[in-house]
Motif scaffolding. Structure first.
Motif, short mmCIF file in Angstrom:
data_model
loop_
_atom_site.label_atom_id
_atom_site.label_comp_id
_atom_site.label_asym_id
_atom_site.label_seq_id
_atom_site.Cartn_x
_atom_site.Cartn_y
_atom_site.Cartn_z
N ARG A 1 9.16 -0.22 1.34
CA ARG A 1 10.59 -0.57 1.20
C ARG A 1 11.03 -1.66 2.17
NH1 ARG A 1 11.04 5.07 1.42
NH2 ARG A 1 11.90 4.91 3.52
N ASP A 2 10.52 -1.62 3.40
CA ASP A 2 11.17 -2.36 4.48
C ASP A 2 10.37 -3.49 5.11
OD1 ASP A 2 13.16 -0.46 4.13
OD2 ASP A 2 12.35 0.87 5.68
N GLU A 3 9.08 -3.57 4.86
CA GLU A 3 8.27 -4.54 5.61
C GLU A 3 8.18 -5.89 4.91
OE1 GLU A 3 6.93 -4.40 8.64
OE2 GLU A 3 7.85 -2.43 8.95
N ALA A 4 7.39 -6.80 5.52
CA ALA A 4 7.15 -8.11 4.91
C ALA A 4 6.44 -7.93 3.56
CB ALA A 4 6.29 -8.97 5.84
N THR A 5 6.61 -8.90 2.69
CA THR A 5 6.13 -8.78 1.31
C THR A 5 4.66 -8.39 1.23
OG1 THR A 5 7.75 -10.39 0.55
CG2 THR A 5 5.88 -9.98 -0.90
N GLU A 6 3.80 -9.04 2.04
CA GLU A 6 2.36 -8.76 1.96
C GLU A 6 2.05 -7.30 2.24
OE1 GLU A 6 -1.91 -10.13 3.92
OE2 GLU A 6 -0.09 -11.22 4.47
N LEU A 7 2.72 -6.75 3.27
CA LEU A 7 2.47 -5.35 3.62
C LEU A 7 3.08 -4.41 2.57
CD1 LEU A 7 0.91 -4.03 5.84
CD2 LEU A 7 3.00 -3.83 7.20
N ARG A 8 4.19 -4.80 1.99
CA ARG A 8 4.80 -4.01 0.92
C ARG A 8 3.85 -3.93 -0.27
NH1 ARG A 8 10.75 -6.01 -0.40
NH2 ARG A 8 10.85 -3.95 -1.36
N VAL A 9 3.26 -5.07 -0.60
CA VAL A 9 2.32 -5.10 -1.73
C VAL A 9 1.13 -4.18 -1.45
CG1 VAL A 9 0.63 -6.57 -2.91
CG2 VAL A 9 2.98 -7.37 -2.59
N ARG A 10 0.56 -4.26 -0.24
CA ARG A 10 -0.59 -3.42 0.10
C ARG A 10 -0.21 -1.93 0.00
NH1 ARG A 10 -4.13 -7.13 3.11
NH2 ARG A 10 -5.53 -5.50 3.83
N SER A 11 0.99 -1.60 0.45
CA SER A 11 1.44 -0.20 0.41
C SER A 11 1.59 0.28 -1.03
CB SER A 11 2.77 -0.04 1.14
OG SER A 11 2.66 -0.39 2.49
N LEU A 12 2.25 -0.53 -1.84
CA LEU A 12 2.48 -0.16 -3.24
C LEU A 12 1.17 -0.03 -4.01
CD1 LEU A 12 5.55 -2.48 -3.86
CD2 LEU A 12 5.60 0.03 -3.91
N PRO B 1 -2.94 -2.77 7.44
CA PRO B 1 -3.43 -3.09 6.09
C PRO B 1 -4.73 -2.40 5.72
CG PRO B 1 -2.62 -5.08 7.15
CD PRO B 1 -2.63 -4.01 8.20
N VAL B 2 -5.70 -2.37 6.63
CA VAL B 2 -6.99 -1.76 6.27
C VAL B 2 -6.85 -0.25 6.12
CG1 VAL B 2 -7.88 -1.37 8.63
CG2 VAL B 2 -9.47 -1.82 6.76
N ALA B 3 -5.92 0.36 6.85
CA ALA B 3 -5.67 1.79 6.68
C ALA B 3 -5.09 2.07 5.30
CB ALA B 3 -4.71 2.29 7.77
N LEU B 4 -4.15 1.23 4.87
CA LEU B 4 -3.55 1.39 3.53
C LEU B 4 -4.62 1.23 2.45
CD1 LEU B 4 -0.32 -0.77 4.05
CD2 LEU B 4 -0.47 1.73 4.01
N ASP B 5 -5.43 0.19 2.59
CA ASP B 5 -6.49 -0.06 1.60
C ASP B 5 -7.45 1.13 1.53
OD1 ASP B 5 -5.33 -2.53 1.26
OD2 ASP B 5 -6.88 -3.64 2.35
#
Length: 504
Positions: free
Chosen positions: A351-362, A313-317
């Motif tokens: 596309r494929d991960e849990a909702t929280e990680l999908r949101v962070r990616s998007l 998550p912190v890498a995505l952010d």
């Protein structure tokens, strides 16, 4: 209403069991406009209500706090300092936390006022008790104490009182109570230091900051993680960053990132190290920070690819934060395949991960693709277009599919990606070439709830902010977008119905 309050106060003064009178007074005070309360209670009458706090009856304390909380907020801070100093100090030592909070809130108002601060400084025992409240068990009490001391430190007289008198020893004694309390004091010190170079000098000369910086490399990884958060806060101000640079802290944190690979407990503090440099890059210069401390960006890419869910998550952010600026986009582009690989990973997570990680990616993808009209150049438009193409063989379809899933947060994140590319000509051409997309944009039945409607409205606004939209979307679609914008985000078209006599 003032007369009613007077009558109730008179009855209260005579009552042996005052709870009923207090309830009535609370109702009267609550019903009186704040402007009418200013003249309602004299210092003696306030003292009467304060005196009724000296009880073990929980309801009586609660009602008194409510009355005083409403009345005191309209009184001049200088008046409070001159007439209620003893009562406020008594409140600081009351066994009930709500009374402590009431007293601390009012002391915070007093020390924000020129005359009030003079009164308080003449009674250092009040400030001593405020400092002791930093060590209170309840965090709400400690937060109010920190806020009051921080306001006190906005003046030279306040800084002198806190850092150049016997109160300094009181602060250090409180600090020694526990790890938790020590970090509350650090929180205060960082708040004070952020105000100006002068206030930073007071804190540094009192050895608080050097002690905090030593904890960056302490044995306790949890303490280390908290220290990194505090240092990141200190770096929010330009003079704070200059001080940290002079102390060699940037190099130290860079070396900690390099050494993290060999530390099995680094997952506790590594995200904080990356956040530190991410914030530093945005406040100073992404290019300068990434070139001076290459370990930072290398670690961001490594964490983006890491299967450990605590690191991703912190890498995505951070990638989103960096790529949200033009200079950051150029820095990421220069890394070539590293960023391309990271972007594909972000797409897979979306596309494929849990909702929280999908949101962070998007959210990160939306930041990377954002390029306001005033920042657009041919090179940057080619850059964002190529990044969008890396997401998938059919990126429009991928984002559209995510937007149709029954999760409001995913729907809004997908809309934000469309909004990011909506003012870029290549994005508009992709939208026009996607069957049904122009109709979908102005379809108000798509997306329920306020946030979804706001996101759709932002998308329409982004499309219309571009001078190329009319040519690419065509006159008819352009007019539909204009109508949508003029009608606002929550417009509902009227539907007429006719009832026929005798119909079922």
């Amino acid at each position: 209403m003032a007369a009613a309050i007077e009558r109730l106060l008179a009855a209260l003064a005579e009552a042996e069991e005052p709870i009923e009178e207090l309830r009535s007074l609370r109702a009267a005070v609550s019903a009186t406009p704040l402007s009418g309360l200013r003249e309602s209670l004299s210092a003696a009458e306030l003292g009467l209500v304060f005196s009724l706090l000296n009880t073990s009856d929980r309801e009586q304390i609660e009602v008194c706090v409510e009355i005083l909380g409403r009345v005191l907020q309209v009184l001049d801070p200088a008046y409070l300092a001159q007439n209620c100093k003893a009562e406020l100090q008594s409140g600081l030592n009351h066994p009930d936390d709500s009374v402590k909070v009431l007293a601390l809130t009012q002391i915070g108002r007093v020390v924000s006022h020129t005359e009030g601060i003079t009164e308080v400084l003449s009674s250092p025992e009040i400030l001593r008790d405020v400092i002791h409240c930093v060590g209170a068990e309840r965090i709400g009490v400690a937060k109010e104490a920190i806020a009051a001391l921080s306001k006190l430190s906005n003046t030279k007289a306040g800084l002198d009182a806190l850092f150049r008198s016997d109160l300094l020893k009181e602060l250090k004694d409180v600090m020694a109570i526990s790890d938790v309390i020590r970090y509350r004091v650090y929180e205060l010190v960082v708040e004070v230091s952020s105000v100006s170079p002068v206030s930073l000098g007071y804190c540094a000369n009192s050895s608080f900051i050097s002690q905090l910086l030593e904890e960056l490399t302490g044995d306790d990884v949890l303490v280390r993680a908290t220290a990194i958060e505090m240092v990141t806060s200190l770096a929010q101000s330009q003079h704070g960053r200059l001080y940290l640079s002079q102390q060699g802290i940037m190099d130290k944190i860079s070396n900690m990132i390099i050494a993290a690979d060999s530390d099995p407990f680094s997952s506790f503090y590594l995200p904080g190290l990356v956040k530190f440099f991410g914030n530093l890059a945005i406040m100073d210069s992404p290019q300068q920070v990434c070139e001076t401390y290459p370990a930072f960006l290398n670690m961001v890419f490594a964490m983006a690819m890491d299967p450990d869910p605590t690191r991703t998550p912190v890498a995505l952010d951070t990638l989103g934060l960096l790529g949200g600026t033009v200079e950051g986009k150029q820095v990421l582009h220069k890394t070539g395949e590293k960023f391309k690989t990271a972007l594909k990973r972000m797409s897979q997570l979306a596309r494929d991960e849990a909702t929280e990680l999908r949101v962070r990616s998007l959210e990160a993808i939306a930041q990377l693709l954002t390029l306001p009209v005033e920042q657009q150049t041919d090179d940057l438009l080619l850059l964002t277009e190529s990044w969008f193409s890396y997401l998938s063989s059919q990126p429009m379809e991928m984002i559209r599919n995510i937007s149709t899933q029954p999760f409001p947060e995913l729907h809004c994140c997908a809309l934000r990606i469309f909004t990011a590319i909506a003012c870029q000509a290549w994005g508009q051409r992709l939208m026009m070439s996607t069957p049904g997309f122009p109709e979908w944009v102005v379809d108000r039945s798509v997306g329920k709830g306020k946030e979804a409607k706001d996101c759709k409205f932002e998308l329409v606004g982004a499309l219309l902010s571009s001078s190329s939209i009319r040519e690419i979307f065509g006159a008819q679609n352009y007019l539909k977008l204009k109508s949508y914008l003029e009608e606002g985000p929550y417009y509902v078209s009227a539907v007429s119905s006719v009832t026929t006599e005798g119909a079922d």
